[in-house]
Design an enzyme around this catalytic site. Structure first.
Site, PDB file in Angstrom:
ATOM      1  N   ARG A  46     -11.023  10.935   8.645  1.00 38.41           N
ATOM      2  CA  ARG A  46     -12.290  10.458   9.191  1.00 38.41           C
ATOM      3  C   ARG A  46     -12.684  11.131  10.497  1.00 38.41           C
ATOM      4  NH1 ARG A  46     -11.585   4.024   7.738  1.00 38.41           N
ATOM      5  NH2 ARG A  46     -11.935   4.347   5.523  1.00 38.41           N
TER       6      ARG A  46
ATOM      7  N   ALA B  82      -5.842 -10.691   8.552  1.00 37.14           N
ATOM      8  CA  ALA B  82      -4.638 -10.965   9.344  1.00 37.14           C
ATOM      9  C   ALA B  82      -4.536 -12.453   9.667  1.00 37.14           C
ATOM     10  CB  ALA B  82      -4.645 -10.132  10.617  1.00 37.14           C
TER      11      ALA B  82
ATOM     12  N   HIS C 179     -16.638   6.544  11.702  1.00 36.87           N
ATOM     13  CA  HIS C 179     -16.547   6.767  10.249  1.00 36.87           C
ATOM     14  C   HIS C 179     -17.598   7.775   9.814  1.00 36.87           C
ATOM     15  CE1 HIS C 179     -16.361   6.032   5.989  1.00 36.87           C
ATOM     16  NE2 HIS C 179     -15.341   5.224   6.165  1.00 36.87           N
TER      17      HIS C 179
END
Lengths: 637, 257
Positions: free
Chosen positions: A330, A44, A266
């Site tokens: 997830r 980003a 995760h």
């Protein structure tokens, strides 16, 4: 605090186009009159800094690493989603939008997510033009694979190093601008605080990590692209340096913090091996395309995996979620792993692990093909565990990986502090309560390449704010505060190391505010965290001095902020009396153990407002009005 | 296992450094090398000493931050492995391990094992990119790229910029690093438009930064955690030769670009 998301009117599919037309522009010759500070150089930050400089703005970019190329976006393995429909399998912008909204358990903002899906296609074009070496078919066209939470193949990848290659693309674009003199780069520099002038973000105070010098930098706008706060859990898949400091200090200067309780665990990480563990390593979710997840049916079945016959194995994801199977999202996969381990059916040391087995895939396509797809991941697994996953199944267990919460931003990516923009994982906007695989890279680059460059110009054109100078009293005051804080950290000279505080805090959060949470555990944390914070300021031992490279001091500053932030995370988890996505409250579940959402009472973004030291933060609610999508119960069965 | 560590300690860039000896007790086989150093540092801090400064970040072998010589070998000698992924099961009880920073004039020591690798960034800034702005790019599938070419580009692009190649080289040459970027971009049609000025500019800054030249000993390839092939140096030499022969050196802009 008034939350105005500034969502453009009109049909969903036309909002962004219309908004782009309606936003004011800055003419090319005037752009050079504006200075922008970008903190963080991951996907980003680097993409934003490069693009703003290309447009003509003057950019100052900061990163704590020794080079902008090392930001933690680099560690993303699996891929990046885009609605290209190159595979002719029914994908579309609308489907990517819908999958992301559904994957986020209907807790994301519709308009932002739709825009994300729209610009996803531009990202791939951009990256290919930069020379990102995506995987290709023999015909020369781009290859795709499927990922969790989707039934189409829309994920683009570069071996197991997609994040690295995308980051290098953005880094190279940034380097080009540094070479042209339009970006001034400050590596090994850490933002310590945000500076406001007349209520607008006008600069930062940063510490040079080599000399210890604390100095002010002024600009016309500040962009935070500083990543997530997963390291509040101590053990996570984040890099060691990842921290909450920039966003937390911005919060204390007036930026609302949204949904801090939404943390992603995760499912496929390498299990913890001992007390010395300093971080956890992810095994890409793409492995679940070919690997099958199972545990023994019987408790404490200590036979080696190869000697456990089929009938004694429980392929629990395939059993519980037949249509998505091993590619269930997830949050769901992680919780399912925890459940079977809690039942005593976990494998490996401590029983905190499940098998990810490639025997079927090797039988079907051969070891060579498996090596071609995942070779680097198998190598990494062997380096860490000393085990060969071609011969015996991998052991995996969930770990903290990503944080969906972050600073609240409106449709223009601006926080509640005018002139403070927040991009990528540092904001809250696109993933709701759970992020789908291969969507973080998409969001980081969408924000930086294709959203902020438009919206920041509109801010400059609409707000005629006077130029700020770093010698103004507002800056001097913050510098003095930061110097005092640094001295205070060094002066405690107690008996406990910084790391021991971090580890204790993280362990508690993982236990009581990790994959499963409940009221009593959260309330207990709200008692314990302030006490630990108090002890920190009385008993921490920070070595060395300020005027040098002092990694212990850096860590101390970050842990001090984690100790404050953790309380907000827990408070948010307590207030959200429902289960959704990564936030699972054991009190709120269906009979078969699935998350039970409460749309009637909780279909809102929780935006927390700082009320001053020692005062409880104020909860502001942004209602989630769905115009296009019908909120339904998320099912992957 | 119990180990003796001899670690390079240097207060800052100006001070003289020296090797100091530490004992690492109860080291477990499952620890990574950096986790072993974490444990040593925790003890040092608790005793009021200065922890050993070393660079690391992702600790999964991809960011390229960690960097140290272990017994004279960059990253410690396990093939294709950064030091953060080197585990203690490769050492034995009673071993003495010498730990030093990267040694190269172009990478000055900042403190202890931490060096300044900014020269690598400056080389990329000189030309390690494709000059495209954001937006206006053609559809990603408009230009097919053969799988072999794409794979070769990826082989080169896998470089993590850690600097082990420089540290291992007796000439402190950065040719493997530079050639990886030159080859990555020259292997793809998107990078070909400016291949000549790229290689000329990158090599110029490489030379200015104080890196030595390549004498093809291959020590760089041997320690490279991403196993970047020496072939890329040959490719870069060819790129450079072509660029010189075409005499299209760094062009002075006359405006209007």
């Amino acid at each position: 605090m008034k939350l105005d998301a500034k969502i453009p009117s009109g049909p969903l599919a036309q909002k962004w186009d219309r908004h782009r037309f309606e936003m004011k522009l800055i003419n090319p010759a005037n752009k050079r009159k504006f200075d922008v500070i970008v903190v963080g150089t991951g996907l980003a930050g680097a993409s934003a800094a490069a693009t703003l400089a290309e447009l003509g703005y003057n950019v100052k970019a900061f990163c704590y690493q020794d080079s902008p190329r090392r930001a933690h976006s680099i560690a993303a393995q699996g891929g990046i989603n885009a609605a290209k429909n190159y595979q002719n399998d029914g994908d579309s912008i609308y489907r990517l939008f819908y999958d992301t909204i559904k994957g986020g358990d209907f807790r994301a903002r519709e308009a932002n997510v739709y825009r994300l899906a729209q610009v996803s296609v531009n990202i791939i074009d951009q990256c290919v033009a930069q020379g990102v070496p995506f995987a290709r078919e023999y015909g020369g066209l781009l290859a795709n694979r499927s990922f969790g939470g989707a039934q189409v193949s829309r994920t683009f990848y570069a071996r197991g190093q997609t994040g690295q290659q995308l980051l290098l693309g953005a880094y190279q674009a940034l380097c080009r601008q540094i070479g042209l003199g339009t970006v001034k780069m400050f590596p090994r520099a850490e933002m310590l605080d945000l500076v406001l002038v007349n209520g607008h973000a006008k600069g930062i105070v940063a510490r040079d990590l080599v000399t210890g010098e604390i100095s002010a930098h002024a600009a016309d706008a500040v962009v935070l692209a500083t990543g997530g706060y997963g390291n509040v859990f101590y053990l996570s898949t984040n890099a060691k340096g990842c921290n909450v400091t920039a966003t937390w200090r911005a919060y204390k200067r007036g930026a609302a913090f949204a949904n801090p309780c939404y943390t992603q665990i995760h499912p496929t990480c390498i299990p913890v091996s001992g007390d010395h563990q300093s971080k956890l390593t992810l095994m890409s979710e793409s492995l679940r395309n070919d690997g099958r997840v199972w545990v023994p049916k019987k408790k404490a079945d200590n036979r080696p995996p190869g000697q456990i016959p089929e009938e004694d194995r429980d392929y629990y994801l395939e059993r519980k979620y037949p249509s998505f199977g091993n590619l269930a999202p997830r949050d769901i996969s992680s919780r399912a792993a925890k459940e079977v381990c809690d039942e005593g059916r976990g494998v490996g040391p401590g029983g905190r692990g499940v098998y990810l087995d490639f025997a079927d895939a090797i039988g079907r396509i051969g070891e060579g093909a498996v090596r071609e797809r995942y070779g680097n991941l198998f190598d990494m697994y062997e380096k860490i565990t000393g085990e060969n996953a071609y011969q015996r199944p991998m052991r995996i267990y969930p770990a903290v990986h990503y944080t969906m919460g972050g600073l609240w931003v409106d449709y223009n990516m601006m926080s509640t502090v005018p002139g403070l923009f927040v991009l990528g994982e540092a904001n809250f906007s696109d993933h709701g309560a759970n992020r789908l695989g291969a969507s973080a890279l998409m969001q980081g680059l969408a924000d930086g390449y294709f959203v902020l460059p438009y919206t920041i110009g509109h801010y400059f054109a609409s707000e005629k704010q006077p130029k700020a100078r770093p010698d103004q009293p507002e800056f001097k005051k913050v510098i003095a505060e930061m110097e005092t804080l640094t001295k205070k950290l060094l002066a405690v000279n107690g008996r406990r190391t910084v790391n021991s505080f971090h580890k204790e805090l993280g362990g508690w959060l993982w236990e009581k505010c990790g994959m499963a949470r409940n009221e009593s555990g959260l309330k207990e944390l709200l008692q314990k965290i302030p006490a630990l914070r108090e002890e920190f300021w009385k008993n921490v031992k920070v070595s060395g001095e300020n005027g040098e490279l002092n990694q212990n001091l850096e860590h101390a500053g970050r842990v001090a902020d984690f100790l404050e932030f953790a309380e907000l995370l827990v408070l948010d988890a307590l207030e959200r009396r429902e289960s959704c996505g990564g936030h699972f409250r054991t009190e709120f579940q269906t009979e078969d153990g699935e998350a039970k959402r409460d749309d009637e009472h909780f279909a809102y973004v929780a935006a927390w407002e700082y009320a001053g030291a020692g005062r409880p933060p104020v909860l502001n609610k942004e209602p989630l009005d769905y115009e296009e999508v019908h909120m339904s119960t998320r099912s992957y069965k | 296992m119990n180990l003796t560590l001899k670690v390079w300690r240097q207060k800052d860039a100006r001070s003289q450094g020296r090797l100091e000896t530490y004992q690492a007790a109860n080291v477990l086989a499952d620890m990574s090398f950096l986790e072993m150093l974490d444990v040593v540092n925790e003890e040092l801090i608790a005793k009021g000493g200065e922890p050993i400064a070393f660079d690391s970040d992702c600790r999964e072998g991809i960011c390229g931050t960690c960097s140290m010589m272990i017994n004279g070998i960059a990253h410690g000698g396990l093939r294709g492995t950064t030091v953060c992924q080197l585990h203690m099961r490769h050492f034995h009880d009673g071993d003495t391990i010498v730990i030093e920073p990267w040694r190269a004039r172009a990478f000055p020591v900042i403190k202890d094992l931490v060096t300044d690798r900014g020269a690598f960034d400056r080389i990329i800034q000189a030309g390690g990119f494709v000059s495209v702005n954001t937006g206006g790019t053609p559809d990603a599938n408009a230009l097919p790229v053969g799988k072999t070419e794409a794979d070769r580009a990826m082989d080169a692009a896998a470089c993590i910029g850690c600097g082990a190649c420089v540290a291992a080289c007796k000439n402190a040459s950065a040719m493997l690093f530079v050639s990886a970027k030159v080859s990555h971009l020259a292997s793809l049609p998107q990078g070909r438009a400016e291949r000549e000025r790229r290689v000329l500019n990158m090599v110029r800054v490489m030379d200015e930064s104080g890196f030595g030249n390549c004498t093809v000993t291959g020590s760089c390839e041997a320690v490279c955690p991403k196993e970047i092939s020496l072939d890329f140096i040959a490719q870069m030499n060819r790129e450079y030769g072509q660029a010189i022969l075409k005499n299209s050196g760094p062009r002075q802009s006359k405006g209007g670009d």
